[in-house]
Design a protein around this motif. Sequence first.
Motif, PDB file in Angstrom:
ATOM      1  N   GLU A   9     -47.038  32.862 -26.369  1.00 26.80           N
ATOM      2  CA  GLU A   9     -45.939  32.147 -25.948  1.00 26.80           C
ATOM      3  C   GLU A   9     -45.178  31.122 -26.881  1.00 26.80           C
ATOM      4  N   ALA A  10     -46.030  30.299 -27.783  1.00 25.85           N
ATOM      5  CA  ALA A  10     -45.442  29.500 -28.523  1.00 25.85           C
ATOM      6  C   ALA A  10     -44.960  29.962 -29.936  1.00 25.85           C
ATOM      7  N   THR A  11     -45.659  30.896 -30.389  1.00 23.75           N
ATOM      8  CA  THR A  11     -45.141  31.454 -31.858  1.00 23.75           C
ATOM      9  C   THR A  11     -44.613  32.757 -31.646  1.00 23.75           C
ATOM     10  N   LEU A  12     -44.252  33.333 -30.546  1.00 21.03           N
ATOM     11  CA  LEU A  12     -43.504  34.794 -30.614  1.00 21.03           C
ATOM     12  C   LEU A  12     -42.596  34.877 -29.359  1.00 21.03           C
ATOM     13  N   PHE A  13     -43.006  34.622 -28.083  1.00 19.03           N
ATOM     14  CA  PHE A  13     -42.250  34.747 -27.107  1.00 19.03           C
ATOM     15  C   PHE A  13     -40.891  33.769 -27.017  1.00 19.03           C
ATOM     16  N   ALA A  14     -41.295  32.574 -27.503  1.00 19.76           N
ATOM     17  CA  ALA A  14     -40.100  31.582 -27.337  1.00 19.76           C
ATOM     18  C   ALA A  14     -39.272  31.827 -28.365  1.00 19.76           C
ATOM     19  N   PRO A  15     -39.780  31.896 -29.708  1.00 28.22           N
ATOM     20  CA  PRO A  15     -38.505  32.290 -30.679  1.00 28.22           C
ATOM     21  C   PRO A  15     -37.761  33.437 -30.469  1.00 28.22           C
ATOM     22  N   LEU A  16     -38.330  34.735 -29.914  1.00 28.79           N
ATOM     23  CA  LEU A  16     -37.821  35.699 -29.741  1.00 28.79           C
ATOM     24  C   LEU A  16     -36.751  35.509 -28.780  1.00 28.79           C
ATOM     25  N   LEU A  17     -37.085  34.808 -27.466  1.00 30.88           N
ATOM     26  CA  LEU A  17     -35.965  34.361 -26.474  1.00 30.88           C
ATOM     27  C   LEU A  17     -34.847  33.581 -27.101  1.00 30.88           C
ATOM     28  N   ALA A  18     -34.957  32.627 -27.772  1.00 26.23           N
ATOM     29  CA  ALA A  18     -34.107  31.942 -28.682  1.00 26.23           C
ATOM     30  C   ALA A  18     -33.272  32.796 -29.391  1.00 26.23           C
ATOM     31  N   ALA A  19     -33.757  33.776 -30.142  1.00 26.46           N
ATOM     32  CA  ALA A  19     -33.336  34.825 -30.964  1.00 26.46           C
ATOM     33  C   ALA A  19     -32.093  35.628 -30.308  1.00 26.46           C
ATOM     34  N   VAL A  20     -32.828  36.132 -29.156  1.00 23.98           N
ATOM     35  CA  VAL A  20     -31.912  36.953 -28.259  1.00 23.98           C
ATOM     36  C   VAL A  20     -30.683  36.271 -27.451  1.00 23.98           C
ATOM     37  N   LYS A  21     -30.831  35.203 -27.167  1.00 24.30           N
ATOM     38  CA  LYS A  21     -29.693  34.181 -26.666  1.00 24.30           C
ATOM     39  C   LYS A  21     -28.743  34.195 -27.464  1.00 24.30           C
ATOM     40  N   ALA A  22     -29.457  33.633 -28.904  1.00 17.26           N
ATOM     41  CA  ALA A  22     -28.268  33.249 -29.903  1.00 17.26           C
ATOM     42  C   ALA A  22     -27.630  34.427 -30.420  1.00 17.26           C
ATOM     43  N   GLY A  23     -28.002  35.789 -30.027  1.00 15.49           N
ATOM     44  CA  GLY A  23     -27.405  36.839 -30.688  1.00 15.49           C
ATOM     45  C   GLY A  23     -27.862  37.328 -31.791  1.00 15.49           C
ATOM     46  N   ARG A  24     -28.984  36.791 -32.298  1.00 17.56           N
ATOM     47  CA  ARG A  24     -29.555  37.230 -33.551  1.00 17.56           C
ATOM     48  C   ARG A  24     -30.469  38.388 -33.497  1.00 17.56           C
ATOM     49  N   VAL A  25     -30.855  38.698 -32.378  1.00 15.99           N
ATOM     50  CA  VAL A  25     -31.614  39.704 -31.897  1.00 15.99           C
ATOM     51  C   VAL A  25     -30.810  40.674 -30.986  1.00 15.99           C
ATOM     52  N   ASN A  26     -30.032  41.789 -31.186  1.00 13.83           N
ATOM     53  CA  ASN A  26     -29.101  42.449 -30.372  1.00 13.83           C
ATOM     54  C   ASN A  26     -29.945  43.026 -29.164  1.00 13.83           C
ATOM     55  N   THR A  27     -30.991  43.753 -29.619  1.00 12.94           N
ATOM     56  CA  THR A  27     -32.023  44.361 -28.498  1.00 12.94           C
ATOM     57  C   THR A  27     -33.135  44.034 -28.641  1.00 12.94           C
ATOM     58  N   LEU A  28     -34.067  43.371 -27.687  1.00 12.56           N
ATOM     59  CA  LEU A  28     -35.482  43.493 -27.742  1.00 12.56           C
ATOM     60  C   LEU A  28     -36.392  44.308 -26.702  1.00 12.56           C
ATOM     61  N   ARG A  29     -37.024  45.057 -27.279  1.00 13.15           N
ATOM     62  CA  ARG A  29     -37.847  46.198 -26.395  1.00 13.15           C
ATOM     63  C   ARG A  29     -39.141  45.542 -26.658  1.00 13.15           C
ATOM     64  N   MET A  30     -39.801  45.279 -25.208  1.00 12.09           N
ATOM     65  CA  MET A  30     -41.259  44.971 -25.374  1.00 12.09           C
ATOM     66  C   MET A  30     -42.110  45.881 -24.655  1.00 12.09           C
ATOM     67  N   VAL A  31     -43.010  46.331 -25.492  1.00  9.93           N
ATOM     68  CA  VAL A  31     -44.127  47.468 -25.028  1.00  9.93           C
ATOM     69  C   VAL A  31     -45.402  46.645 -24.701  1.00  9.93           C
ATOM     70  N   LEU A  32     -45.912  46.545 -23.545  1.00 10.56           N
ATOM     71  CA  LEU A  32     -46.989  45.781 -23.227  1.00 10.56           C
ATOM     72  C   LEU A  32     -48.101  46.822 -22.583  1.00 10.56           C
ATOM     73  N   SER A  33     -49.253  46.889 -23.021  1.00 12.10           N
ATOM     74  CA  SER A  33     -50.310  48.015 -22.418  1.00 12.10           C
ATOM     75  C   SER A  33     -51.685  47.278 -21.933  1.00 12.10           C
ATOM     76  N   SER A  34     -52.317  48.234 -21.448  1.00 15.31           N
ATOM     77  CA  SER A  34     -53.513  48.183 -21.017  1.00 15.31           C
ATOM     78  C   SER A  34     -54.299  49.373 -21.110  1.00 15.31           C
ATOM     79  N   ARG A  35     -55.755  49.657 -20.657  1.00 12.98           N
ATOM     80  CA  ARG A  35     -56.246  50.818 -20.468  1.00 12.98           C
ATOM     81  C   ARG A  35     -55.450  51.672 -19.459  1.00 12.98           C
TER      82      ARG A  35
END
Length: 337
Positions: free
Chosen positions: A285-311
């Motif tokens: 959350e601190a090192t990845l999700f928050a910076p990515l959210l800020a980058a998306v909102k600022a337009g530095r990342v156009n599209t963010l696709r997240m792939v989350l998995s389990s067994r």
Amino acid sequence: MAHITLVLPFALPLPEFAPDLVRALQAPALAALLSRTSSVQRAPAGDLAHALPHESWLARALGLDAGGRPAFAAAAMRGFGLDLARGRWHVVTPAHIQIARSHLMMADTRQVALDEDDGRALFEAARALCEEIGHPLRYGDAHTWFLRADDWGFDTASPDTVANMDLTDFMPKGAQAQAYRRLQNEVQMAWHAHPVNAAREARRLPVVNAFWVWGASNAAPAASPQLATHAVPGWLAAVGADRLASLDRLDGVLARDGLLVAGNLGEAALAADWNGWLQGMQHLEATLFAPLLAAVKAGRVNTLRMVLSSREGLIEATTTAMAQRKFWRRPTLDLLT
């Protein structure tokens, strides 16, 4: 503007624990990324799969899928700078197998920590036996070796798929499997009294008493898309072009299109250490999700696709700056349950 795909193995908790874990998790940035989306897809795992959902997804995304089976060996060899000779090459993972009450079980290979000296010593003992019967063995790192066996046509599952499971359902079958078992027995005998294992026993560490072959491929693949990795097994780090020692600085990742795999949740999830899993998610959350959210909102990342998995399966959630403006969608972590 970059198009980023973030792959998070084991970020989905097991269903029976998910409600309590989601209530305990304080991750507002992740909640925004998973709630204000432009698309969401779910995919269940197949029956008795030979790879975990995120491994199958990566194999397809990287062009390393062979008839529904992940074929990572040649790509990982190339990443280690090894000669890609002709033939069918398998990833070899040193392992610890123990006898449970009624079956054999292989421990999570992350718990079989090997330094380079010990890994090399065990490798050399196994290499002599492999090459005696015409199977070259190559060294990648302490946990990642490669065996050429052109006539071994059986399929085996990835180490994470079989970790802490009954091995009966995953053992190689067929005529060629007999040769594998003979070689396994010979290597086990050579390792039984090996000084490396004697020292491990003295330190109360799990001994290395077996090897697991998997991920076979017949040819070197074409160049893979840009792949950055953090805290992943050595074979996957070798497939990638950029190994991140930490997630503290993401500027290079955010400046280009590509894939980022963050694997720091695997050990806790496979051990059902849910307190450790929560700590890992809070770190992300601190090192990845928050910076990515800020980058998306600022337009530095156009599209963010997240792939989350389990067994049990995986979810794909895509967000954009436009999607993050959907203020009427209350951020929640319900997608994790």
